[in-house]
Enzyme design. Structure first.
Site, short mmCIF file in Angstrom:
data_model
loop_
_atom_site.label_atom_id
_atom_site.label_comp_id
_atom_site.label_asym_id
_atom_site.label_seq_id
_atom_site.Cartn_x
_atom_site.Cartn_y
_atom_site.Cartn_z
N VAL A 63 0.64 -1.18 -0.16
CA VAL A 63 0.03 -0.31 -0.01
C VAL A 63 0.80 1.24 -0.23
CG1 VAL A 63 -1.61 -1.29 1.23
CG2 VAL A 63 -0.40 0.18 2.37
N ASN A 89 -5.79 -0.46 6.89
CA ASN A 89 -5.71 -1.42 8.18
C ASN A 89 -3.94 -1.86 8.39
OD1 ASN A 89 -6.21 -3.65 10.37
ND2 ASN A 89 -5.47 -4.45 8.56
N SER A 170 -4.39 4.48 16.52
CA SER A 170 -3.75 3.68 17.21
C SER A 170 -4.30 4.93 19.08
CB SER A 170 -2.85 3.49 17.35
OG SER A 170 -2.01 2.61 18.24
N TYR A 183 5.56 6.02 14.61
CA TYR A 183 4.38 4.99 15.10
C TYR A 183 3.34 6.18 14.87
CZ TYR A 183 0.95 1.30 15.91
OH TYR A 183 -0.40 0.77 15.47
N LYS A 187 0.32 7.81 12.83
CA LYS A 187 -1.42 7.55 13.43
C LYS A 187 -2.32 8.66 14.48
CE LYS A 187 -1.03 2.93 13.39
NZ LYS A 187 -1.96 2.58 12.26
N ILE A 216 -3.70 -4.98 22.05
CA ILE A 216 -4.24 -5.61 21.00
C ILE A 216 -3.47 -7.63 20.21
CG2 ILE A 216 -5.95 -7.07 18.98
CD1 ILE A 216 -6.88 -4.54 20.57
P1 NAP Z 1 -0.59 -7.40 12.20
O1 NAP Z 1 -1.03 -8.95 12.49
O2 NAP Z 1 1.08 -7.33 11.64
O3 NAP Z 1 -1.34 -7.33 10.46
C1 NAP Z 1 -0.94 -6.32 9.76
C2 NAP Z 1 -0.94 -6.99 8.55
O4 NAP Z 1 -0.33 -5.79 7.53
C3 NAP Z 1 0.36 -7.75 8.10
O5 NAP Z 1 0.07 -9.38 7.22
C4 NAP Z 1 1.18 -7.40 6.78
O6 NAP Z 1 1.44 -7.83 6.60
C5 NAP Z 1 0.77 -6.33 6.82
N1 NAP Z 1 1.57 -4.96 5.81
C6 NAP Z 1 2.23 -4.53 6.47
N2 NAP Z 1 2.78 -3.69 5.18
C7 NAP Z 1 1.69 -4.04 4.45
C8 NAP Z 1 2.14 -2.96 3.20
N3 NAP Z 1 2.82 -2.34 3.16
N4 NAP Z 1 1.11 -3.52 2.58
C9 NAP Z 1 0.12 -3.94 2.33
N5 NAP Z 1 0.14 -4.89 3.97
C10 NAP Z 1 0.97 -5.05 4.60
O7 NAP Z 1 -0.55 -6.40 12.80
P2 NAP Z 1 -2.05 -5.87 13.39
O8 NAP Z 1 -1.61 -5.69 15.23
O9 NAP Z 1 -2.83 -6.64 12.96
O10 NAP Z 1 -2.05 -4.51 12.75
C11 NAP Z 1 -3.24 -4.01 11.90
C12 NAP Z 1 -3.46 -2.26 12.50
O11 NAP Z 1 -3.94 -2.16 13.26
C13 NAP Z 1 -2.21 -1.80 11.58
O12 NAP Z 1 -2.48 -0.08 11.16
C14 NAP Z 1 -1.71 -1.60 12.99
O13 NAP Z 1 -1.03 0.03 13.04
C15 NAP Z 1 -2.76 -1.01 14.08
N6 NAP Z 1 -2.54 -1.52 15.36
C16 NAP Z 1 -2.84 -2.30 15.96
C17 NAP Z 1 -2.80 -2.33 17.17
C18 NAP Z 1 -2.21 -3.65 18.13
O14 NAP Z 1 -1.85 -3.67 19.05
N7 NAP Z 1 -1.87 -4.84 17.85
C19 NAP Z 1 -3.41 -1.65 17.81
C20 NAP Z 1 -2.94 -0.39 17.30
C21 NAP Z 1 -3.65 0.09 16.20
P3 NAP Z 1 3.60 -8.28 6.89
O15 NAP Z 1 2.72 -9.16 7.80
O16 NAP Z 1 3.96 -9.38 6.14
O17 NAP Z 1 4.55 -7.05 7.10
#
Ligand code: NAP
Length: 279
Positions: A63, A89, A170, A183, A187, A216
């Site tokens: 993206v 996302n 976030s 980060y 955000k 999360i």
């Molecule tokens: P995750 O399990 O690592 O999932 C993120 C997904 O996005 C992964 O499959 C990743 O691929 C993919 N991705 C990374 N860079 C990308 C790109 N350039 N183009 C397309 N896809 C890409 O993380 P998550 O925790 O579910 O996070 C999802 C969203 O929630 C993120 O925006 C994160 O910042 C936000 N968030 C998460 C939390 C938390 O506590 N988990 C809290 C607040 C906000 P790869 O694995 O190959 O990198």
């Protein structure tokens, strides 16, 4: 079936929160395009949907590349001719694993120093040591990615003056994370973008909102949980005393994607167990 007949794109849908959102949207009747930078992850999400996966598709695209995003939308237009819901996302928590290890080491050291009642002698020094690449990559994936996908989605949604866009911010964008300034900046900027575009496209009946999850359990946070001390310190700041599950963010996304939230735009909702309360 709150999303019956709707077409939705979920970026970063090959893992964690994105996978949970894509799965819930399909359960609610939507056809979902699952994007990820790694095709296998997106395909696995679609396979996990069972027979409903037949109306969905997995697309590999980074993206942070406007060229790849344009190509992804060309594929979406070719198969579905429309888009009702976009969930921006896709995201990364760290730009390099070594940096993550260093942060965990410092976090543990600072907690020990705090507990011993002395001065904190371990300083974060993240901003002063950050490379151009670490800064730009974080902004590129989160902020540029959100812009590139929103720009293309608005062309499809504008054709029928209807749509819902959900941007993943976030609590880091609300309160700042001391060990992740890049980060937090990305955000926070996503929230500003959300508010501006919400006002811009409101007359087209397109709603734009954000989600600010707390801690999360996903692969993104698994690394930080490797330090039991850090995990305990983080959880001590969550009034509910536990981390959230991806499904608990997905239900928030479902609300913002469906007509249940028909009078919400330019807002953020924060499933965070009480970690962050305020404006
Ligand atoms: P995750 O399990 O690592 O999932 C993120 C997904 O996005 C992964 O499959 C990743 O691929 C993919 N991705 C990374 N860079 C990308 C790109 N350039 N183009 C397309 N896809 C890409 O993380 P998550 O925790 O579910 O996070 C999802 C969203 O929630 C993120 O925006 C994160 O910042 C936000 N968030 C998460 C939390 C938390 O506590 N988990 C809290 C607040 C906000 P790869 O694995 O190959 O990198």
């Amino acid at each position: 079936m709150r999303l019956e007949g709707k077409v939705a794109l979920v970026t970063g849908g090959g893992s964690g929160i994105g996978r949970a959102i894509a799965t819930l949207f399909v359960e609610e009747g939507a056809s979902v395009i699952v994007n990820d930078v790694v095709l296998e992850g997106a395909q696995k999400t679609v396979e996990g949907m069972g027979p409903a996966g037949a109306r969905c598709m997995a697309i590999k695209a980074d993206v942070s590349s406007s060229v790849e995003v344009k190509s992804m939308f060309a594929q979406i237009a070719a198969r579905y001719s429309t888009l009702d819901i976009l969930v921006n996302n896709a995201g990364i928590g760290e730009t390099d694993a070594k940096h993550g290890e260093e942060i965990r080491r410092k976090a543990d050291a600072r907690i020990m120093e705090l507990m011993s009642g002395g001065e904190i002698g371990t300083h974060w020094d993240v901003t002063s040591e950050m490379s151009d690449v670490d800064w730009s990559r974080m902004i590129g994936v989160h902020l540029n990615g959100t812009f590139f996908c929103t720009r293309e989605a608005l062309k499809l949604m504008g054709a029928k003056n209807r749509g819902a866009i959900i941007n993943m911010s976030s609590v880091a964008g609300l309160g700042g994370l001391e060990y992740a300034p890049n980060y937090s900046a990305a955000k926070g900027a996503i929230l500003g973008f959300t508010r501006a575009v919400a006002k811009e496209v409101a007359s087209r009946n397109i709603r734009v909102n954000a989600i600010c999850p707390g801690w999360i359990d996903t692969p993104m946070t698994a690394g930080q949980a490797e330090s039991p001390l850090l995990k305990r310190a983080l959880m001590s700041r969550v009034p509910m005393g536990r981390s959230g599950q991806p499904r608990e963010v997905a239900t928030t996304a479902l609300f913002l994607a469906s007509d249940d939230s028909s009078y919400f735009t330019g807002q953020w909702l924060s499933p965070n167990g009480g970690l962050f309360i305020g404006g």
